[in-house]
Design a protein around this motif. Structure first.
Motif, mmCIF file in Angstrom:
data_model
loop_
_atom_site.group_PDB
_atom_site.id
_atom_site.type_symbol
_atom_site.label_atom_id
_atom_site.label_comp_id
_atom_site.label_asym_id
_atom_site.label_seq_id
_atom_site.Cartn_x
_atom_site.Cartn_y
_atom_site.Cartn_z
ATOM 1 N N ILE A 1 25.307 5.419 -36.976
ATOM 2 C CA ILE A 1 24.989 6.550 -36.081
ATOM 3 C C ILE A 1 23.908 7.433 -36.696
ATOM 4 O O ILE A 1 22.960 7.854 -36.024
ATOM 5 C CB ILE A 1 26.278 7.355 -35.776
ATOM 6 N N LEU A 2 24.044 7.656 -38.004
ATOM 7 C CA LEU A 2 23.061 8.493 -38.710
ATOM 8 C C LEU A 2 21.678 7.845 -38.667
ATOM 9 O O LEU A 2 20.663 8.514 -38.401
ATOM 10 C CB LEU A 2 23.521 8.677 -40.163
ATOM 11 N N THR A 3 21.649 6.538 -38.905
ATOM 12 C CA THR A 3 20.365 5.810 -38.914
ATOM 13 C C THR A 3 19.719 5.831 -37.533
ATOM 14 O O THR A 3 18.522 6.103 -37.388
ATOM 15 C CB THR A 3 20.594 4.344 -39.348
ATOM 16 N N VAL A 4 20.552 5.570 -36.536
ATOM 17 C CA VAL A 4 20.031 5.573 -35.157
ATOM 18 C C VAL A 4 19.536 6.962 -34.771
ATOM 19 O O VAL A 4 18.467 7.110 -34.158
ATOM 20 C CB VAL A 4 21.129 5.093 -34.171
ATOM 21 N N GLY A 5 20.280 7.955 -35.174
ATOM 22 C CA GLY A 5 19.896 9.337 -34.860
ATOM 23 C C GLY A 5 18.570 9.697 -35.515
ATOM 24 O O GLY A 5 17.670 10.254 -34.875
ATOM 25 N N ALA A 6 18.453 9.354 -36.802
ATOM 26 C CA ALA A 6 17.205 9.660 -37.526
ATOM 27 C C ALA A 6 16.037 8.895 -36.922
ATOM 28 O O ALA A 6 14.929 9.451 -36.757
ATOM 29 C CB ALA A 6 17.375 9.302 -39.000
ATOM 30 N N SER A 7 16.274 7.625 -36.570
ATOM 31 C CA SER A 7 15.215 6.805 -35.968
ATOM 32 C C SER A 7 14.788 7.387 -34.627
ATOM 33 O O SER A 7 13.590 7.473 -34.321
ATOM 34 C CB SER A 7 15.713 5.372 -35.749
ATOM 35 N N ALA A 8 15.776 7.780 -33.840
ATOM 36 C CA ALA A 8 15.467 8.349 -32.523
ATOM 37 C C ALA A 8 14.670 9.633 -32.667
ATOM 38 O O ALA A 8 13.676 9.848 -31.942
ATOM 39 C CB ALA A 8 16.769 8.616 -31.758
ATOM 40 N N ALA A 9 15.093 10.471 -33.644
ATOM 41 C CA ALA A 9 14.375 11.732 -33.861
ATOM 42 C C ALA A 9 12.939 11.443 -34.294
ATOM 43 O O ALA A 9 11.990 12.074 -33.795
ATOM 44 C CB ALA A 9 15.100 12.560 -34.917
ATOM 45 N N ALA A 10 12.777 10.490 -35.219
ATOM 46 C CA ALA A 10 11.430 10.135 -35.696
ATOM 47 C C ALA A 10 10.581 9.597 -34.555
ATOM 48 O O ALA A 10 9.398 9.953 -34.418
ATOM 49 C CB ALA A 10 11.551 9.096 -36.813
ATOM 50 N N PHE A 11 11.198 8.781 -33.691
ATOM 51 C CA PHE A 11 10.465 8.217 -32.556
ATOM 52 C C PHE A 11 10.025 9.315 -31.588
ATOM 53 O O PHE A 11 8.870 9.358 -31.169
ATOM 54 C CB PHE A 11 11.373 7.209 -31.839
ATOM 55 N N LEU A 12 10.971 10.209 -31.278
ATOM 56 C CA LEU A 12 10.663 11.285 -30.323
ATOM 57 C C LEU A 12 9.556 12.188 -30.844
ATOM 58 O O LEU A 12 8.662 12.595 -30.093
ATOM 59 C CB LEU A 12 11.921 12.110 -30.036
ATOM 60 N N VAL A 13 9.623 12.464 -32.165
ATOM 61 C CA VAL A 13 8.612 13.363 -32.742
ATOM 62 C C VAL A 13 7.272 12.652 -32.830
ATOM 63 O O VAL A 13 6.223 13.223 -32.494
ATOM 64 C CB VAL A 13 9.091 13.861 -34.130
ATOM 65 N N SER A 14 7.280 11.361 -33.270
ATOM 66 C CA SER A 14 6.008 10.642 -33.447
ATOM 67 C C SER A 14 5.308 10.397 -32.125
ATOM 68 O O SER A 14 4.081 10.433 -32.047
ATOM 69 C CB SER A 14 6.264 9.321 -34.168
ATOM 70 N N LYS A 15 6.076 10.156 -31.096
ATOM 71 C CA LYS A 15 5.477 9.914 -29.772
ATOM 72 C C LYS A 15 5.215 11.205 -28.997
ATOM 73 O O LYS A 15 4.830 11.174 -27.828
ATOM 74 C CB LYS A 15 6.411 9.026 -28.929
ATOM 75 N N GLU A 16 5.506 12.305 -29.667
ATOM 76 C CA GLU A 16 5.322 13.643 -29.065
ATOM 77 C C GLU A 16 6.110 13.823 -27.763
ATOM 78 O O GLU A 16 5.707 14.548 -26.868
ATOM 79 C CB GLU A 16 3.831 13.930 -28.826
#
Lengths: 282, 244
Positions: free
Chosen positions: B68-83
């Motif tokens: 869950i932590l990994t998915v959450g961090a990945s999702a956050a990174a994706f959302l931020v990187s894709k603006e």
């Protein structure tokens, strides 16, 4: 070269058109604004929460934790109404309680990031309640009447209080404008002063609430968060140092929370006081 | 003073740890000073803190928590990187607001729960007291009514008694009437006797009066007077003859 874009701090207070209905009725175009949408959401939300908490008690013999909060608020407002208007005028309790809950929910909504604070708009408290929901444009003129929404509610209260006074005292109500023991020569002057003073209530009641919420929202909340953000993104060292003002900023949000409660209480206390003046005159 | 308080607190906190875990017990034996005890506590606290942070994460097992932590961090990174999510000053406000609400929740939860439990317990006590009072009232009423379980026999007895009393009252009334009649008859007879006595007395008086009157009239007659005189003379003569 780094380009820094500075947003207008008043941008958050802009009223945007979300949905419009064109009608040939008197040449008006009715528009649902973001302010109107928020008021609808807040009204529905506050009603739903109250009904949900109250209906929970139908299934329980004892209080739920949620209803205990609501009962505490109810008891506080009831006590305030008794103190201000008198025990024989508890019929105004629903009005005062509804006003308190509505203003409190409006103020608290402003604390949610990315949201919008209806009570920071003076027009909301000034002019009639329906206007911010369905804003009209006469002859397609886009008159920018932002930031005067706040006094809508206070004018409604002012008109209601005046109607109560006229209904109870008929023409004797106008003795409110002549303090007892006034010399005959001073009556015209005092009547003018008292009339201005009485009419100013309509503005001051909403202005007080609106200005407090604007001050907190604009100065403390938005501008400070902008400064801290700019400070944070400069470098990792600045990011670490900015944790100290971040703590201060968190405390200021606590202050905003307190202001939200206090201003809602002040509004209903003053409304109760005006109702008392209308009932008992002097 | 602060050092003393800190030492006492640390000593108090180390005592249960020393008995529970061999590791801390070993540390307590090795280091005798208060400073060493403090070190032993410092060794223990991060583990607890780490465990509490891991427990706070969503998921049941360590694997699911990590996922869950990994998915959450990945999702956050994706959302931020894709603006899709833009970090700006509102994010600062969001973090501060969430932080404040968390602190308020943490600080206020326990006192509010205590207040609510106390209030609800107070209500429970009121309900229980009311129930007890109601039960006592119902029980006393039941006892009161139970005393009247022989009410039919009692009523029959009372009815019989009332009949007897009515009969006795009737007899009393009859006897009273008789006594009254007797008294009336006696008084009538007495008055009759008195009348008879008066009548006889009057007749005797009138008779005596007439006899006396007749005697006087007789004595007034000369013949009678002469006869009496002659009789007196003859008696005197007889007396004198006897003396002589």
């Amino acid at each position: 070269m780094q380009i820094i874009t500075i947003k207008n701090p008043l941008e958050q207070f802009e009223i945007l058109d979300l949905f419009s209905i064109s009608t040939s009725l008197l040449g008006y175009r009715f528009v649902l604004t973001n302010l109107g949408l928020y008021i609808i959401i807040i009204t529905v939300l506050s009603c739903c929460i109250s009904i949900w908490i109250t209906s929970e008690n139908n299934k329980l013999l004892l209080h739920s934790y949620g209803s205990l909060i609501q009962e505490s608020i109810y008891a506080t407002i009831l006590q305030m109404v008794k103190n201000q208007i008198g025990s024989s005028n508890e019929k105004y309790l629903p009005l005062i309680f509804t006003l308190f809950i509505f203003i409190l929910f409006n103020n608290l909504t402003g604390m949610i990031p990315y949201s919008f604070t209806p009570t920071s708009h003076l027009e909301f408290l000034l002019i009639l309640f329906i206007t911010p929901i369905l804003r009209n444009y006469s002859n397609n003129s886009s008159v920018d009447n932002n930031n005067i929404y706040s006094i809508n509610l206070s004018i409604a209260v002012f008109i209601g209080v005046t109607i109560i006074g006229l209904k109870i005292h008929k023409l004797t109500f106008f003795s409110l404008f002549i303090p007892t023991g006034t010399p005959l020569g001073l009556i015209p002057l005092l009547v003018a002063i008292e009339t201005i003073s009485y009419t100013a209530r309509a503005i001051s009641l909403g202005l007080r609430l609106g200005c407090n919420i604007i001050a907190v929202q604009l100065n403390l909340y938005r501008i400070l968060s902008g400064f801290i953000y700019k400070f944070m993104v400069k470098s990792p060292i600045f990011f670490i140092i900015s944790l100290i003002p971040m703590l201060l900023f968190t405390a200021i949000i606590g202050l905003e929370l307190a202001v939200a409660f206090i201003q809602a209480i002040v509004f209903v206390i003053l409304t109760s006081s005006y109702i008392r003046d209308s009932i008992y005159l002097h | 003073m602060a050092h003393k308080l800190a030492t006492q607190r640390l000593a108090g906190s180390i005592r249960p740890l020393a008995t529970s875990t061999p590791r801390v017990a070993l540390a307590a034996r090795t280091f005798s000073s208060s400073a060493s005890n403090q070190n032993a506590v410092k060794v223990e606290e991060p583990e607890k803190k780490a465990n509490s942070i891991i427990d706070a994460l969503p998921g049941n097992s360590l694997l699911s928590k990590t996922g869950i932590l990994t998915v959450g961090a990945s999702a956050a990174a994706f959302l931020v990187s894709k603006e899709i999510y833009v970090i700006n000053e509102e994010t600062v406000a969001l973090i501060a607001t969430v932080g404040l609400l968390s602190v308020l929740y943490k600080i206020g939860r326990e006192p509010y729960n205590e207040f609510a439990q106390g209030y609800i317990q107070n209500m429970v006590n009121i309900f229980n007291d009311a129930r007890k009072e109601h039960r006592a009232a119902v029980q006393s009423r039941i006892d009161q009514v139970a005393e009247l379980k022989d009410i039919v026999q009692v009523t029959k007895d009372m009815f019989q008694m009332s009949k007897d009393m009515a009969q006795m009252e009737a007899q009393i009334f009859e006897l009273k009437q008789r006594v009254a009649f007797s008294a009336e008859a006696k008084s009538v007879l007495d008055s009759w006797v008195r009348h008879e006595a008066n009548l006889r007395e009057r007749e005797q008086r009138e008779l005596a009066t007439s006899v006396i009157e007749q005697s006087r009239q007789e004595l007034m007659k000369p013949e009678v007077q002469n006869q009496i005189l002659e009789q007196c003379i003859s008696e005197v003569e007889q007396l004198s003859a006897k003396r002589a």
